[in-house]
Write a protein that holds these residues in place. Structure first.
Motif, PDB file in Angstrom:
ATOM      1  N   GLN A 112     -26.603   6.688  -4.329  1.00  0.00           N
ATOM      2  CA  GLN A 112     -27.506   7.628  -5.237  1.00  0.00           C
ATOM      3  C   GLN A 112     -27.066   7.098  -6.652  1.00  0.00           C
ATOM      4  OE1 GLN A 112     -25.722   9.308  -3.188  1.00  0.00           O
ATOM      5  NE2 GLN A 112     -27.595  10.208  -1.837  1.00  0.00           N
ATOM      6  N   TYR A 144     -29.360  13.090   2.766  1.00  0.00           N
ATOM      7  CA  TYR A 144     -28.858  12.195   1.732  1.00  0.00           C
ATOM      8  C   TYR A 144     -27.702  11.232   1.936  1.00  0.00           C
ATOM      9  CZ  TYR A 144     -24.999  15.043  -0.072  1.00  0.00           C
ATOM     10  OH  TYR A 144     -23.882  15.768  -0.072  1.00  0.00           O
ATOM     11  N   VAL A 185     -26.338   8.347 -14.681  1.00  0.00           N
ATOM     12  CA  VAL A 185     -27.238   6.773 -14.067  1.00  0.00           C
ATOM     13  C   VAL A 185     -27.449   6.945 -12.540  1.00  0.00           C
ATOM     14  CG1 VAL A 185     -26.743   4.362 -13.499  1.00  0.00           C
ATOM     15  CG2 VAL A 185     -25.939   5.263 -15.860  1.00  0.00           C
ATOM     16  N   ALA A 219      -6.749  -0.319  -9.633  1.00  0.00           N
ATOM     17  CA  ALA A 219      -5.671   0.174 -10.419  1.00  0.00           C
ATOM     18  C   ALA A 219      -6.308   1.439 -10.810  1.00  0.00           C
ATOM     19  CB  ALA A 219      -5.631  -0.706 -11.663  1.00  0.00           C
ATOM     20  N   ALA A 225     -13.376  10.613 -11.625  1.00  0.00           N
ATOM     21  CA  ALA A 225     -11.910  10.546 -11.771  1.00  0.00           C
ATOM     22  C   ALA A 225     -11.462  10.657 -13.005  1.00  0.00           C
ATOM     23  CB  ALA A 225     -11.594   8.827 -11.302  1.00  0.00           C
ATOM     24  N   PRO A 285     -32.844  17.644  -0.812  1.00  0.00           N
ATOM     25  CA  PRO A 285     -31.838  18.172  -1.674  1.00  0.00           C
ATOM     26  C   PRO A 285     -32.251  19.159  -2.814  1.00  0.00           C
ATOM     27  CG  PRO A 285     -31.165  16.010  -1.036  1.00  0.00           C
ATOM     28  CD  PRO A 285     -32.277  16.136  -0.609  1.00  0.00           C
ATOM     29  N   PHE A 286     -33.308  18.530  -3.390  1.00  0.00           N
ATOM     30  CA  PHE A 286     -33.924  19.223  -4.672  1.00  0.00           C
ATOM     31  C   PHE A 286     -34.572  20.559  -4.114  1.00  0.00           C
ATOM     32  CE2 PHE A 286     -33.757  14.916  -6.068  1.00  0.00           C
ATOM     33  CZ  PHE A 286     -33.024  15.208  -7.407  1.00  0.00           C
ATOM     34  N   ARG A 329     -23.230  11.325 -11.542  1.00  0.00           N
ATOM     35  CA  ARG A 329     -23.534  12.560 -11.361  1.00  0.00           C
ATOM     36  C   ARG A 329     -22.358  13.638 -11.320  1.00  0.00           C
ATOM     37  NH1 ARG A 329     -26.263  16.177  -6.603  1.00  0.00           N
ATOM     38  NH2 ARG A 329     -25.949  18.054  -7.415  1.00  0.00           N
ATOM     39  N   ASN A 336     -11.088   0.806  -9.927  1.00  0.00           N
ATOM     40  CA  ASN A 336     -11.010   2.088  -9.109  1.00  0.00           C
ATOM     41  C   ASN A 336      -9.759   1.989  -8.294  1.00  0.00           C
ATOM     42  OD1 ASN A 336     -11.416   3.854  -6.632  1.00  0.00           O
ATOM     43  ND2 ASN A 336     -13.589   3.929  -7.435  1.00  0.00           N
ATOM     44  N   GLY A 359     -13.763   4.511 -12.326  1.00  0.00           N
ATOM     45  CA  GLY A 359     -13.328   5.891 -11.498  1.00  0.00           C
ATOM     46  C   GLY A 359     -14.790   6.429 -10.928  1.00  0.00           C
ATOM     47  N   ALA A 414     -13.222   1.616  -2.026  1.00  0.00           N
ATOM     48  CA  ALA A 414     -14.404   2.131  -2.578  1.00  0.00           C
ATOM     49  C   ALA A 414     -15.661   1.260  -2.472  1.00  0.00           C
ATOM     50  CB  ALA A 414     -14.171   2.484  -4.121  1.00  0.00           C
ATOM     51  N   LEU A 466     -31.273  18.817 -10.425  1.00  0.00           N
ATOM     52  CA  LEU A 466     -29.872  18.811  -9.612  1.00  0.00           C
ATOM     53  C   LEU A 466     -29.040  19.926 -10.449  1.00  0.00           C
ATOM     54  CD1 LEU A 466     -28.941  15.312  -9.183  1.00  0.00           C
ATOM     55  CD2 LEU A 466     -29.630  17.005  -7.124  1.00  0.00           C
ATOM     56  N   THR A 499     -31.610   9.794  -9.647  1.00  0.00           N
ATOM     57  CA  THR A 499     -32.227  10.884 -10.140  1.00  0.00           C
ATOM     58  C   THR A 499     -31.817  11.118 -11.878  1.00  0.00           C
ATOM     59  OG1 THR A 499     -30.367  12.156  -9.436  1.00  0.00           O
ATOM     60  CG2 THR A 499     -32.444  12.207  -8.048  1.00  0.00           C
TER      61      THR A 499
HETATM   62  C1  FAD Z   1     -30.424  14.198  -4.263  1.00  0.00           C
HETATM   63  C2  FAD Z   1     -29.180  13.687  -4.845  1.00  0.00           C
HETATM   64  C3  FAD Z   1     -29.449  12.840  -5.957  1.00  0.00           C
HETATM   65  C4  FAD Z   1     -28.140  12.191  -6.518  1.00  0.00           C
HETATM   66  N1  FAD Z   1     -28.273  11.647  -7.698  1.00  0.00           N
HETATM   67  C5  FAD Z   1     -27.220  11.035  -8.289  1.00  0.00           C
HETATM   68  C6  FAD Z   1     -27.556  10.061  -9.462  1.00  0.00           C
HETATM   69  O1  FAD Z   1     -28.601   9.872  -9.999  1.00  0.00           O
HETATM   70  N2  FAD Z   1     -26.465   9.382 -10.070  1.00  0.00           N
HETATM   71  C7  FAD Z   1     -25.168   9.513  -9.275  1.00  0.00           C
HETATM   72  O2  FAD Z   1     -24.341   9.083  -9.791  1.00  0.00           O
HETATM   73  N3  FAD Z   1     -25.046  10.275  -8.298  1.00  0.00           N
HETATM   74  C8  FAD Z   1     -25.942  11.155  -7.809  1.00  0.00           C
HETATM   75  N4  FAD Z   1     -25.852  11.806  -6.703  1.00  0.00           N
HETATM   76  C9  FAD Z   1     -24.413  12.210  -6.248  1.00  0.00           C
HETATM   77  C10 FAD Z   1     -23.763  11.237  -5.525  1.00  0.00           C
HETATM   78  O3  FAD Z   1     -24.054  11.396  -4.147  1.00  0.00           O
HETATM   79  C11 FAD Z   1     -22.237  11.164  -5.746  1.00  0.00           C
HETATM   80  O4  FAD Z   1     -21.731  12.254  -5.213  1.00  0.00           O
HETATM   81  C12 FAD Z   1     -21.712  10.902  -6.982  1.00  0.00           C
HETATM   82  O5  FAD Z   1     -22.161   9.764  -7.460  1.00  0.00           O
HETATM   83  C13 FAD Z   1     -20.428  10.619  -6.961  1.00  0.00           C
HETATM   84  O6  FAD Z   1     -19.926  10.638  -8.333  1.00  0.00           O
HETATM   85  P1  FAD Z   1     -18.454   9.793  -8.681  1.00  0.00           P
HETATM   86  O7  FAD Z   1     -18.143   8.433  -8.092  1.00  0.00           O
HETATM   87  O8  FAD Z   1     -17.821  10.011  -9.982  1.00  0.00           O
HETATM   88  O9  FAD Z   1     -17.341  10.645  -7.737  1.00  0.00           O
HETATM   89  P2  FAD Z   1     -16.325  10.256  -6.457  1.00  0.00           P
HETATM   90  O10 FAD Z   1     -17.455   9.969  -5.390  1.00  0.00           O
HETATM   91  O11 FAD Z   1     -15.772  11.536  -6.311  1.00  0.00           O
HETATM   92  O12 FAD Z   1     -15.549   9.094  -6.730  1.00  0.00           O
HETATM   93  C14 FAD Z   1     -14.460   9.042  -7.480  1.00  0.00           C
HETATM   94  C15 FAD Z   1     -13.811   7.510  -7.584  1.00  0.00           C
HETATM   95  O13 FAD Z   1     -12.704   7.555  -8.561  1.00  0.00           O
HETATM   96  C16 FAD Z   1     -11.665   6.881  -8.007  1.00  0.00           C
HETATM   97  N5  FAD Z   1     -10.459   7.465  -8.666  1.00  0.00           N
HETATM   98  C17 FAD Z   1      -9.932   8.857  -8.468  1.00  0.00           C
HETATM   99  N6  FAD Z   1      -8.942   8.772  -9.345  1.00  0.00           N
HETATM  100  C18 FAD Z   1      -8.912   7.457 -10.001  1.00  0.00           C
HETATM  101  C19 FAD Z   1      -7.927   6.890 -10.965  1.00  0.00           C
HETATM  102  N7  FAD Z   1      -6.879   7.662 -11.547  1.00  0.00           N
HETATM  103  N8  FAD Z   1      -8.022   5.393 -11.347  1.00  0.00           N
HETATM  104  C20 FAD Z   1      -8.973   4.883 -10.828  1.00  0.00           C
HETATM  105  N9  FAD Z   1      -9.898   5.530  -9.795  1.00  0.00           N
HETATM  106  C21 FAD Z   1      -9.773   6.349  -9.469  1.00  0.00           C
HETATM  107  C22 FAD Z   1     -11.808   7.318  -6.478  1.00  0.00           C
HETATM  108  O14 FAD Z   1     -11.022   6.566  -5.798  1.00  0.00           O
HETATM  109  C23 FAD Z   1     -13.308   7.396  -6.258  1.00  0.00           C
HETATM  110  O15 FAD Z   1     -13.722   6.264  -5.566  1.00  0.00           O
HETATM  111  C24 FAD Z   1     -26.989  12.390  -5.936  1.00  0.00           C
HETATM  112  C25 FAD Z   1     -26.623  13.352  -4.911  1.00  0.00           C
HETATM  113  C26 FAD Z   1     -27.581  13.898  -4.299  1.00  0.00           C
HETATM  114  C27 FAD Z   1     -27.582  14.624  -3.080  1.00  0.00           C
END
Ligand code: FAD
Ligand code: AMP
Lengths: 309, 248
Positions: A264, B13, A242, A296, A202, B37-38, A228, A279, A258, A284, B178, A245
């Motif tokens: 994961q 996953y 964090v 928020a 975000a 995935p890896f 990630r 968030n 965000g 979420a 990744l 992985t």
């Molecule tokens: C094999 C594998 C390993 C993985 N390992 C990891 C890992 O070690 N760590 C990890 O983190 N992920 C990992 N992932 C990825 C994981 O599945 C998610 O894709 C990732 O964590 C999503 O990141 P995010 O929450 O930042 O993004 P998103 O899922 O896109 O979430 C963004 C959030 O922000 C909120 N938002 C948007 N705009 C605003 C705003 N203006 N104000 C407040 N809130 C807002 C949204 O509501 C949403 O909830 C892995 C995936 C795979 C396949």
């Protein structure tokens, strides 16, 4: 049982990750520590003072300077003639070396243990921490990596281990260190910080990440983490990640800003004492584990919060 | 140069794993399964090296049940040239997998093995390192960038403090992280073509290795569940709460 632990260091000082390994090893028996490096005498002196360590083996050799697994693993495997268990932290260094040692000894490694149940059984997370397995080994030598957040840190004072130089190191001649880009930061390290402020997708850009997350972290004296998605998008370096992985953390306070709360990501932070989530989506998944949630827009809420503390 | 890519069939996953009530394991009945995935990242990297003219053949290998054929077909549809299924219904531990892979590497005279860094079911993070040890090869784990030459491979690795580059003599083992690449989706024509690509079926006995498990799982349990706390109305209320828990 006589254990041998891997001391994580940079040839100058011992890393904190070592201390949880001492605690885990002490549950199995006598703790011997291996300091393998080059010009690493100061590290051995620090380890000798760690409470619970009885002997420090120091292997000082140019071939060990960068902890290349190809050079380190045979040295460790050799030392296992006189030890029953090898324990390393589940850091990138430990994960690189320990399985190579295990294969040389023809044993299965037990990865990322959370507890020592008995001399041959341990708990460990599987499926991104969505299940905890209790496993029992039939191998005669143990090779283990230890999850740092699952064990208390041994005290850095109080010990008076003897330091013994050992030989036997050599360059396997199949790999070489080329270079390292280590981010230098005044901030506390992620895995030992009391407070962590993490940002997700975000944030939208590295500029916004810096503008919104950094001042809050500064105010709180916190380490900065990320999902990630934020790392992949290039908002912050990869070692901020964090999760399953990335790094496993368990601070007093974890603020997820965000970040949606994918399994994961939760795998890396759900053992934090207090989880705070900001968030804009009230559904979420992060709110299912958060102790304190604020629905928020982070671009309004975070600067306001920073201003009020 | 031949590149061997080990691929594992694991729970998708996106699926949240459920622990069986009798504590014997995780319930995989009727659960969506996919390529680890890896390992998709490994397949992608191998194919790119072939497209760059640095490799001649990409061989995907899986140790697992008959259904792992689907995983291998995915690898073939992405662009691997052929596949080997080592068919077994037993759960094979990383040490056992590494021993089987070592035999296949020798048989195929592969010069590079690209594994995933970790299977997302057992989260072991061992197989590649063990294989490298058994073969006496160098290992470039947690790869962020791979540069292959005729006699060596430079691997930029994701380490705790940042990035580290090592240079390995060939042959060598690389394990993928990744951010190495973004795996492609197989196109429909390529999925059709993959059906005709060769897939060998083998058994563990064909390789004469002992895969008797060294670890016994005594119990599998749910981790402690975290209760959702409360939502606060605004930033002022958040500040109050943070003070109350001693966070500020
Ligand atoms: C094999 C594998 C390993 C993985 N390992 C990891 C890992 O070690 N760590 C990890 O983190 N992920 C990992 N992932 C990825 C994981 O599945 C998610 O894709 C990732 O964590 C999503 O990141 P995010 O929450 O930042 O993004 P998103 O899922 O896109 O979430 C963004 C959030 O922000 C909120 N938002 C948007 N705009 C605003 C705003 N203006 N104000 C407040 N809130 C807002 C949204 O509501 C949403 O909830 C892995 C995936 C795979 C396949
Ligand atoms: N049964 C298997 N078949 C093929 N490859 C495997 C198998 N198990 C592990 N691997 C490979 O080893 C990597 C690491 O797995 P692990 O050590 O189990 O975490 C995976 O990403 C795969 O590349």
């Amino acid at each position: 049982m006589k254990t041998l632990i891997w001391v994580e260091h940079d040839n100058v000082s011992m890393k904190d990750a070592t201390l949880a390994v001492v605690t885990a090893a002490a549950k199995l028996g006598e703790v011997h520590a291996l300091v393998a490096g080059s010009g690493c005498a100061s590290v051995a002196d620090q380890v000798a003072k760690v409470d619970g360590v009885s002997t420090v083996h120091i292997a000082d050799d140019a071939a060990l300077a960068n902890a290349l697994a190809e050079n380190v693993a045979p040295l460790v495997a050799g030392l296992m003639d006189s030890h029953d268990a090898f324990l390393a932290p589940a850091t990138t260094t430990g994960k690189n070396i320990a399985p190579r040692v295990a294969a040389l000894l023809d044993v299965m490694q037990i990865s990322d243990i959370l507890s020592v149940e008995s001399a041959d059984s341990f708990t460990r997370p599987i499926y991104a921490g969505n299940a905890i397995a209790t496993v029992k080994t039939s191998d005669s030598k143990l090779v283990i990596t230890v999850r740092g957040t699952a064990f208390d840190k041994a005290a850095t004072e109080g010990g008076s281990a003897s330091v013994e130089a050992i030989g036997g190191a050599s360059d396997a001649g199949i790999s070489a260190f080329v270079s390292e880009e280590i981010a230098k930061s005044e901030r506390p390290e992620l895995t030992s910080a009391k407070t962590i402020v993490s940002g997700g997708r975000a944030l939208g850009s590295s500029e916004k990440f810096e503008e919104v997350i950094t001042p809050l972290a500064d105010k709180l004296g916190a380490a900065i983490g990320a999902s990630r998605a934020a790392v992949d998008a290039g908002y912050v370096p990869n070692d901020y990640q964090v999760g399953q992985t990335g790094k496993i953390v368990a601070p007093e306070v974890y603020m997820a800003i965000g970040i949606s709360g994918a399994i994961q990501h939760l795998a890396g932070m759900k053992d934090s004492k207090v989880i705070v989530a900001i968030n804009k989506d009230e559904d979420a998944p992060i709110f299912q584990v958060a102790d304190i949630g604020l629905v928020a827009d982070l671009f309004d809420a975070v600067p306001e919060l920073t201003g009020k503390i | 140069m031949k590149i061997l890519v080990p691929v594992k069939r694991v729970i998708d996953y996106n699926v949240k794993p459920r622990v069986k009530s009798d504590g014997s394991g995780v319930d995989l009945a009727n659960v969506k399964m996919s390529m680890n995935p890896f390992d998709e990242i490994s397949v992608e990297e191998a194919i790119r090296l072939k497209e760059l003219g640095k490799a001649d053949e990409v061989i995907a290998v899986s140790v697992g049940p008959q259904k792992a054929q689907e995983t291998l077909r995915t690898a073939l549809a992405m662009g691997a040239d052929r596949a080997i299924l080592v068919n077994t219904d037993e759960e094979v531990e990383p040490l056992g997998v590494a021993k089987i892979l070592a035999k296949i590497v020798a048989e195929e005279a592969a010069q590079l093995v690209i594994c995933g860094k970790q299977a997302i079911d057992d989260d072991s993070n061992q197989t590649g390192q063990m294989l490298a040890a058994l073969l006496g090869w160098g290992q470039g784990t947690f790869a962020n960038t791979v540069e292959l030459d005729a006699s060596s491979v430079a691997v930029k690795r994701e380490i705790d403090g940042g990035l580290q580059t090592v240079k390995l003599n060939l042959p060598a083992v690389v394990t993928t992280d990744l951010r190495l690449n973004e795996p492609r989706y197989a196109s429909l024509p390529n999925i059709m073509k993959a059906k005709k690509k060769p897939m060998d079926e083998k058994t563990v006995a064909d390789y004469g290795v002992d895969i008797t498990p060294r670890l016994t799982t005594i119990n599998v349990s749910e981790p402690p569940v975290r209760q959702a706390g409360e939502k606060v109305a605004d930033v002022d209320a958040l500040v109050e709460k943070l003070k109350a828990v001693g966070a500020i």
